[in-house]
Design an enzyme around this catalytic site. Sequence first.
Site, PDB file in Angstrom:
ATOM      1  N   ASP A 152      -3.821  -2.578   9.789  1.00 20.23           N
ATOM      2  CA  ASP A 152      -3.764  -2.590   8.334  1.00 20.23           C
ATOM      3  C   ASP A 152      -4.206  -3.994   7.878  1.00 20.23           C
ATOM      4  OD1 ASP A 152      -2.709  -1.984   5.676  1.00 20.23           O
ATOM      5  OD2 ASP A 152      -1.046  -3.298   6.227  1.00 20.23           O
ATOM      6  N   ASP A 154      -3.528  -5.898   4.221  1.00 17.64           N
ATOM      7  CA  ASP A 154      -2.580  -6.700   3.433  1.00 17.64           C
ATOM      8  C   ASP A 154      -1.182  -6.673   4.040  1.00 17.64           C
ATOM      9  OD1 ASP A 154      -3.903  -7.629   0.758  1.00 17.64           O
ATOM     10  OD2 ASP A 154      -4.641  -5.611   1.109  1.00 17.64           O
ATOM     11  N   ASP A 354       2.294  -2.654   7.680  1.00 16.82           N
ATOM     12  CA  ASP A 354       3.536  -3.086   7.024  1.00 16.82           C
ATOM     13  C   ASP A 354       3.977  -2.189   5.882  1.00 16.82           C
ATOM     14  OD1 ASP A 354       1.339  -3.819   5.328  1.00 16.82           O
ATOM     15  OD2 ASP A 354       2.769  -5.034   4.189  1.00 16.82           O
TER      16      ASP A 354
HETATM   17  O1  LIG Z   1      -3.324  -0.865   3.225  1.00 14.37           O
HETATM   18  P1  LIG Z   1      -3.299  -2.316   2.899  1.00 14.37           P
HETATM   19  O2  LIG Z   1      -4.460  -3.071   3.473  1.00 14.37           O
HETATM   20  O3  LIG Z   1      -1.980  -2.950   3.249  1.00 14.37           O
HETATM   21  O4  LIG Z   1      -3.430  -2.382   1.306  1.00 14.37           O
HETATM   22  C1  LIG Z   1      -2.355  -1.977   0.472  1.00 14.37           C
HETATM   23  C2  LIG Z   1      -2.490  -2.661  -0.855  1.00 14.37           C
HETATM   24  O5  LIG Z   1      -2.587  -4.052  -0.569  1.00 14.37           O
HETATM   25  C3  LIG Z   1      -2.890  -4.942  -1.634  1.00 14.37           C
HETATM   26  O6  LIG Z   1      -1.734  -5.129  -2.409  1.00 14.37           O
HETATM   27  C4  LIG Z   1      -0.698  -5.793  -1.698  1.00 14.37           C
HETATM   28  O7  LIG Z   1      -1.142  -7.102  -1.319  1.00 14.37           O
HETATM   29  C5  LIG Z   1      -1.445  -7.994  -2.423  1.00 14.37           C
HETATM   30  C6  LIG Z   1      -2.001  -9.294  -1.850  1.00 14.37           C
HETATM   31  O8  LIG Z   1      -1.109  -9.884  -0.956  1.00 14.37           O
HETATM   32  C7  LIG Z   1      -0.169  -8.200  -3.253  1.00 14.37           C
HETATM   33  O9  LIG Z   1      -0.449  -9.049  -4.371  1.00 14.37           O
HETATM   34  C8  LIG Z   1       0.324  -6.829  -3.741  1.00 14.37           C
HETATM   35  O10 LIG Z   1       1.550  -6.994  -4.450  1.00 14.37           O
HETATM   36  C9  LIG Z   1       0.550  -5.882  -2.577  1.00 14.37           C
HETATM   37  O11 LIG Z   1       0.893  -4.588  -3.033  1.00 14.37           O
HETATM   38  C10 LIG Z   1      -4.056  -4.462  -2.458  1.00 14.37           C
HETATM   39  O12 LIG Z   1      -4.230  -5.305  -3.561  1.00 14.37           O
HETATM   40  C11 LIG Z   1      -3.904  -3.018  -2.865  1.00 14.37           C
HETATM   41  O13 LIG Z   1      -5.058  -2.592  -3.535  1.00 14.37           O
HETATM   42  C12 LIG Z   1      -3.736  -2.196  -1.591  1.00 14.37           C
HETATM   43  O14 LIG Z   1      -3.637  -0.827  -1.910  1.00 14.37           O
END
Ligand SMILES: O=P(O)(O)OC[C@H]1O[C@H](O[C@H]2O[C@H](CO)[C@@H](O)[C@H](O)[C@H]2O)[C@H](O)[C@@H](O)[C@@H]1O
Length: 411
Positions: A152, A154, A354
């Site tokens: 993954d 983020d 995560d």
């Molecule tokens: O599947 P992932 O790669 O984990 O993406 C899931 C979402 O991640 C991002 O949002 C998350 O991370 C951001 C940066 O650290 C944070 O600001 C936010 O609060 C988190 O939810 C991304 O911006 C989303 O579009 C993804 O869906």
Amino acid sequence: MDLKSNHTAPVLADPAPISKSRLVASSLLPYSSPAPVFSPNLLLTVPRKKTGILDDVRASSWLDAMKSSSPRHTSTRDYNHEIVSADTDVAYRTWMVLFLFYFYPSLILIQVNELLYVLYSLILQVKYPSALSSFEQITNFAKGKRIALFLDYDGTLSPIVDNPDFAFMSIDMRAAVAKVAKYFPTAIISGRSRDKVYDFVGLTDLYYAGSHGMDIMGPIRESSNDPPNCIRSTDKQGKGVKLFQPASEFLPMIDEVFNSLVNSTKEIKGAKVENNKFCVSVHYRNVDEKNWKTVAQCVHDVIRNYPRLRLSHGRKVLEVRPVIDWDKGKALIFLLESLGLSNHDDVLPIYVGDDRTDEDAFKVLREGNLGYGILVSSAPKESNAFFSLRDPQEVMEFLKSLVNWKKTSVL
Ligand SMILES: O=P(O)(O)OC[C@H]1O[C@H](O[C@H]2O[C@H](CO)[C@@H](O)[C@H](O)[C@H]2O)[C@H](O)[C@@H](O)[C@@H]1O
């Protein structure tokens, strides 16, 4: 695996609550043939009540989910800051709490939350042992097998930060991912759009799936049994690839919803709407908690007009996505098939993630006895993973350990 056969009844909802009985990790997973997990007819025909936008769901129950996925600050530990610092050492903290209780019994009340945290951390470690301390167990099981890695983005490769546009991975992490990809087939499966996650990672020797697995660019395999809507394309380097976008017909709808959400949330300070191509993320991390309800209401008001869209919850983000029978678990199986690694006893897929959406992949691995899910978390969570790592720093250590093991092992 027959990608064209229809073995599963289309079911779609947010992940079912995880039964505690399933949380007992077996010591090692025997490999068995995966149960086919996706059907050719991805569009779900379930009535609106079952689509996730339940008739009885009001913004208030969304609010509950928003709060439960974003624990409040309750004591000396900043629960609201989801990445708990890497120096959290359970043994040390336990010792400190016991010491304080012994000399200052009156602290008991104010330390209750702290104590609970320590207990939860211990429970987390018992339920999902550290993939670093269990490294030998993992590699013993991997002996003679081909590891396939799924990561993954983020919160796994990059730390969670306030501004999603600045969620960069460190130079060291990039080097670790590049190295691991030299030794094991490696794919990134993210909720971001595929282009965006590719820009963040910036490595060519990997496979990428964006939009929670709804936009996959994988290798071409002549003998593969691809779904009909899987097309040939070229990547940014001009190399022939396979492109699978099971929600392509939703593109105009997603764009429309993105614009409506941008418009309806524009007055909410801190709200941010992100277009992830086949899904839309509405972030409330920087919104004052008293306005979370307004965010939920805006999203609810927009998507109530779109019965073919549903909502899921991430880390301080509401995710709007098409109602199709496709998720990160299906994407993982699809990629294994594309890589020629499905239905092989000598393949060990490992998925590191995560978020709640990663649970779909953990579940596929656990239920099919296929491989290991590794949950990245330092806070207690229910999960279908087998192991855990506390944060991206530990993920990097794990990746480096895999490389060292591969380099030094005589297979
Ligand atoms: O599947 P992932 O790669 O984990 O993406 C899931 C979402 O991640 C991002 O949002 C998350 O991370 C951001 C940066 O650290 C944070 O600001 C936010 O609060 C988190 O939810 C991304 O911006 C989303 O579009 C993804 O869906």
